[in-house]
Design a protein around this motif. Sequence first.
Motif, PDB file in Angstrom:
ATOM      1  N   LEU A  61     119.614  59.384 101.612  1.00 18.91           N
ATOM      2  CA  LEU A  61     120.807  60.024 101.058  1.00 18.91           C
ATOM      3  C   LEU A  61     121.193  59.452  99.701  1.00 18.91           C
ATOM      4  CD1 LEU A  61     123.137  62.037 101.543  1.00 18.91           C
ATOM      5  CD2 LEU A  61     124.382  60.170 102.661  1.00 18.91           C
ATOM      6  N   VAL A  62     121.102  58.127  99.531  1.00 21.06           N
ATOM      7  CA  VAL A  62     121.684  57.499  98.344  1.00 21.06           C
ATOM      8  C   VAL A  62     120.662  57.044  97.306  1.00 21.06           C
ATOM      9  CG1 VAL A  62     123.694  56.732  99.654  1.00 21.06           C
ATOM     10  CG2 VAL A  62     121.751  55.179  99.390  1.00 21.06           C
ATOM     11  N   ALA A  93     121.835  49.134 104.930  1.00 19.80           N
ATOM     12  CA  ALA A  93     120.769  49.341 103.951  1.00 19.80           C
ATOM     13  C   ALA A  93     119.405  49.459 104.609  1.00 19.80           C
ATOM     14  CB  ALA A  93     120.761  48.200 102.932  1.00 19.80           C
ATOM     15  N   HIS A  94     119.319  49.165 105.897  1.00 15.96           N
ATOM     16  CA  HIS A  94     118.038  49.233 106.608  1.00 15.96           C
ATOM     17  C   HIS A  94     117.965  50.454 107.530  1.00 15.96           C
ATOM     18  CE1 HIS A  94     118.402  45.121 105.170  1.00 15.96           C
ATOM     19  NE2 HIS A  94     117.099  45.070 105.197  1.00 15.96           N
ATOM     20  N   LEU A  95     118.872  51.391 107.311  1.00 19.82           N
ATOM     21  CA  LEU A  95     118.798  52.671 108.003  1.00 19.82           C
ATOM     22  C   LEU A  95     118.060  53.640 107.079  1.00 19.82           C
ATOM     23  CD1 LEU A  95     122.467  52.889 109.358  1.00 19.82           C
ATOM     24  CD2 LEU A  95     120.415  52.137 110.591  1.00 19.82           C
ATOM     25  N   PRO A  96     116.835  54.036 107.419  1.00 19.51           N
ATOM     26  CA  PRO A  96     116.025  54.833 106.490  1.00 19.51           C
ATOM     27  C   PRO A  96     116.688  56.114 106.025  1.00 19.51           C
ATOM     28  CG  PRO A  96     114.659  53.987 108.273  1.00 19.51           C
ATOM     29  CD  PRO A  96     116.082  53.670 108.642  1.00 19.51           C
ATOM     30  N   THR A  97     117.438  56.788 106.896  1.00 20.18           N
ATOM     31  CA  THR A  97     118.040  58.051 106.486  1.00 20.18           C
ATOM     32  C   THR A  97     119.188  57.824 105.505  1.00 20.18           C
ATOM     33  OG1 THR A  97     117.511  58.817 108.708  1.00 20.18           O
ATOM     34  CG2 THR A  97     118.798  60.284 107.360  1.00 20.18           C
ATOM     35  N   VAL A 113     121.903  40.205  97.902  1.00 24.28           N
ATOM     36  CA  VAL A 113     120.469  39.998  97.667  1.00 24.28           C
ATOM     37  C   VAL A 113     119.657  40.902  98.588  1.00 24.28           C
ATOM     38  CG1 VAL A 113     118.568  38.361  97.935  1.00 24.28           C
ATOM     39  CG2 VAL A 113     120.650  37.667  96.756  1.00 24.28           C
ATOM     40  N   SER A 114     120.014  40.909  99.876  1.00 21.03           N
ATOM     41  CA  SER A 114     119.281  41.732 100.838  1.00 21.03           C
ATOM     42  C   SER A 114     119.421  43.216 100.509  1.00 21.03           C
ATOM     43  CB  SER A 114     119.787  41.459 102.257  1.00 21.03           C
ATOM     44  OG  SER A 114     119.178  42.332 103.188  1.00 21.03           O
ATOM     45  N   ALA A 115     120.661  43.664 100.279  1.00 21.31           N
ATOM     46  CA  ALA A 115     120.895  45.087 100.013  1.00 21.31           C
ATOM     47  C   ALA A 115     120.223  45.536  98.721  1.00 21.31           C
ATOM     48  CB  ALA A 115     122.393  45.365  99.962  1.00 21.31           C
ATOM     49  N   ALA A 116     120.334  44.721  97.658  1.00 17.48           N
ATOM     50  CA  ALA A 116     119.727  45.099  96.376  1.00 17.48           C
ATOM     51  C   ALA A 116     118.208  45.141  96.489  1.00 17.48           C
ATOM     52  CB  ALA A 116     120.156  44.124  95.286  1.00 17.48           C
ATOM     53  N   ALA A 117     117.629  44.157  97.179  1.00 22.99           N
ATOM     54  CA  ALA A 117     116.169  44.152  97.345  1.00 22.99           C
ATOM     55  C   ALA A 117     115.711  45.381  98.115  1.00 22.99           C
ATOM     56  CB  ALA A 117     115.733  42.875  98.059  1.00 22.99           C
ATOM     57  N   ARG A 118     116.454  45.742  99.158  1.00 24.83           N
ATOM     58  CA  ARG A 118     116.065  46.906  99.957  1.00 24.83           C
ATOM     59  C   ARG A 118     116.214  48.206  99.177  1.00 24.83           C
ATOM     60  NH1 ARG A 118     114.018  50.429 101.479  1.00 24.83           N
ATOM     61  NH2 ARG A 118     113.846  51.387 103.562  1.00 24.83           N
ATOM     62  N   LEU A 119     117.252  48.322  98.371  1.00 29.14           N
ATOM     63  CA  LEU A 119     117.446  49.531  97.581  1.00 29.14           C
ATOM     64  C   LEU A 119     116.371  49.667  96.502  1.00 29.14           C
ATOM     65  CD1 LEU A 119     121.320  49.370  97.336  1.00 29.14           C
ATOM     66  CD2 LEU A 119     120.038  51.332  98.214  1.00 29.14           C
ATOM     67  N   VAL A 120     116.060  48.566  95.833  1.00 32.61           N
ATOM     68  CA  VAL A 120     115.000  48.609  94.820  1.00 32.61           C
ATOM     69  C   VAL A 120     113.658  48.903  95.486  1.00 32.61           C
ATOM     70  CG1 VAL A 120     113.766  47.298  93.050  1.00 32.61           C
ATOM     71  CG2 VAL A 120     116.249  47.085  93.257  1.00 32.61           C
ATOM     72  N   LEU A 121     113.441  48.341  96.686  1.00 29.55           N
ATOM     73  CA  LEU A 121     112.213  48.617  97.426  1.00 29.55           C
ATOM     74  C   LEU A 121     112.064  50.105  97.710  1.00 29.55           C
ATOM     75  CD1 LEU A 121     109.732  47.627  99.073  1.00 29.55           C
ATOM     76  CD2 LEU A 121     111.285  47.320 101.012  1.00 29.55           C
ATOM     77  N   GLN A 122     113.166  50.793  97.952  1.00 27.77           N
ATOM     78  CA  GLN A 122     113.117  52.235  98.186  1.00 27.77           C
ATOM     79  C   GLN A 122     112.783  52.986  96.905  1.00 27.77           C
ATOM     80  OE1 GLN A 122     113.504  53.584 101.170  1.00 27.77           O
ATOM     81  NE2 GLN A 122     113.759  55.774 100.778  1.00 27.77           N
ATOM     82  N   SER A 162     122.430  55.608  90.874  1.00 28.39           N
ATOM     83  CA  SER A 162     122.635  55.772  92.313  1.00 28.39           C
ATOM     84  C   SER A 162     122.564  54.435  93.035  1.00 28.39           C
ATOM     85  CB  SER A 162     121.578  56.730  92.891  1.00 28.39           C
ATOM     86  OG  SER A 162     121.774  58.048  92.435  1.00 28.39           O
ATOM     87  N   LEU A 163     121.681  53.540  92.576  1.00 27.62           N
ATOM     88  CA  LEU A 163     121.592  52.213  93.186  1.00 27.62           C
ATOM     89  C   LEU A 163     122.911  51.459  93.045  1.00 27.62           C
ATOM     90  CD1 LEU A 163     118.650  49.747  92.986  1.00 27.62           C
ATOM     91  CD2 LEU A 163     120.932  48.934  92.449  1.00 27.62           C
ATOM     92  N   VAL A 164     123.541  51.560  91.889  1.00 21.02           N
ATOM     93  CA  VAL A 164     124.844  50.918  91.694  1.00 21.02           C
ATOM     94  C   VAL A 164     125.864  51.494  92.667  1.00 21.02           C
ATOM     95  CG1 VAL A 164     126.748  50.584  90.068  1.00 21.02           C
ATOM     96  CG2 VAL A 164     124.381  50.374  89.280  1.00 21.02           C
ATOM     97  N   PHE A 165     125.887  52.815  92.798  1.00 21.19           N
ATOM     98  CA  PHE A 165     126.824  53.452  93.723  1.00 21.19           C
ATOM     99  C   PHE A 165     126.539  53.034  95.171  1.00 21.19           C
ATOM    100  CE2 PHE A 165     127.016  57.085  90.454  1.00 21.19           C
ATOM    101  CZ  PHE A 165     128.080  56.485  89.792  1.00 21.19           C
ATOM    102  N   ALA A 166     125.246  52.923  95.511  1.00 24.79           N
ATOM    103  CA  ALA A 166     124.884  52.509  96.872  1.00 24.79           C
ATOM    104  C   ALA A 166     125.370  51.090  97.155  1.00 24.79           C
ATOM    105  CB  ALA A 166     123.372  52.607  97.056  1.00 24.79           C
ATOM    106  N   LEU A 167     125.305  50.217  96.159  1.00 20.26           N
ATOM    107  CA  LEU A 167     125.811  48.856  96.340  1.00 20.26           C
ATOM    108  C   LEU A 167     127.328  48.860  96.531  1.00 20.26           C
ATOM    109  CD1 LEU A 167     123.689  46.803  93.777  1.00 20.26           C
ATOM    110  CD2 LEU A 167     123.593  46.690  96.287  1.00 20.26           C
TER     111      LEU A 167
END
Length: 495
Positions: free
Chosen positions: A176-177, A168-172, A16-25, A137-142
Amino acid sequence: MTARAYRAWLVALLFVSAAARLVLQMAPMPPYAGLDEIYHVARVRFVAQEHRQPSKREPSISRGLARSIRQEAGAPPAFAIIAERWPDVVASGARFHGEAPVDGDYQLANYEAQQPSLYYALAAHVTTSLRGLRLLSLVFALVVIACSAFIGWRLFGEVGLLAAALLAHLPTWQTLVSRASNDALACALIALALAFTASRRTAGEAIAWALAIATKLYALPVLIAVPFFWRQQRATRARMAIVAIACALALSFVIVDATHRTGNALGIEAFDPPHAAAQSHIDWRATARIFLPTFVQTLFWTSGQHWNALTPLGLAVLVLPLLVLLARRIPAPLLAALIAFALAQLVDFAGFVRAARAAGLSVPAGGPGAWYWYALAPLLVLLIAPALRTKRAIVLVAWLLAFDIATHEGALLRDWRGVTTPAHRGPLVRWGSNGNAGASLAVGPFADQTLWLRAIDVAALIALLALSRRLSPTAAPNVPDRDRAPAAEPVSPAA
């Protein structure tokens, strides 16, 4: 509640946390905002249309995308191409009304033809739209998060899941992903390969490492971490030979493909045969003044992909506390991979130096981008997870979250909305406010839900922190290390 039920909650909170952060990006990201994103999209569309990979010198960027690259009136705006003029484009009332259609009218050569072919062949069978490629890319990042969590859990217990969530909370790493490119797939395959290595799955290990190399050559430096796992696991010679043969075959395929399409074995433009003898001397002082700060800035934050990087004060305020909180001996697999990555980047830089001399330039045109180092994210768990076992855990999570919010909501979203400008200097980032209201040119989805996405992310991360520290054992982790005696089996968390 049983330990198994707790663990199920932890895994759910992690995703939940990782997906929310990736979608937020991705949600508020304007069109073609990622590094070289428009060129990656152009190559995917060429492969989908022509059913083959382009050579580096043939025109392969279709008319619609070429108009965006040339910044023609009425063309879909491309954030990374427009760069410093983006605030002016937003203020002019420009809007994103959709992508240019896929067509066969190719007008420009694509330097991303230098890349290995695997990602583009795969993506072309899935989607050719910008949003679709970003979601891929979001799927790959997960997958990266999932594999990192597995490695962390296997070595450190439940705090390993929390360490993976913090990636997932490292901006750089997000830079990349979280864009349309081959990097997310390469990072996913590297993470999958490391997970197979950690779990001694020889067939999966060999296949994943081979596919990672076939996707992006920066998988090669990461391979240096594998012998540390093998030594700790007392790997058989047969296992090591199978993995080595698979990697050699993949590298051979990449070399043959790159030589055929680009004219040099690595495919990298900087290593093309020079058209003239060396004509200039490199100004090393000027090069150092440009490249060293750029490397440091891109290691911690690449901001809006047009170099609105952290100021020296921003680096000190936001980064130094993290270094103090994570201060410990760097695990041997991570250290070896960092050294190998540095050497690989030096080779890449040497190619740019060679190309600069042949072109009569005094300063190389490229080489310092440190965002690629975040392909090592699964190995960062070896550094982060032990700190989460200490009293510093709450401070570390809070500071990483504050760092992320300050750079994302405080800088990156403002860049994307066109409310910052290089004409004004900010205290933490080089661009300050231009006083404009700004406007959203987001590709989406959920572009209007960024506040809710951040709230979900923070709530899930806090809950993950509370539950993971309650379950994780306090015994020393079984991390592969050159100074630790080999163990027969990895330490598994308590049931």
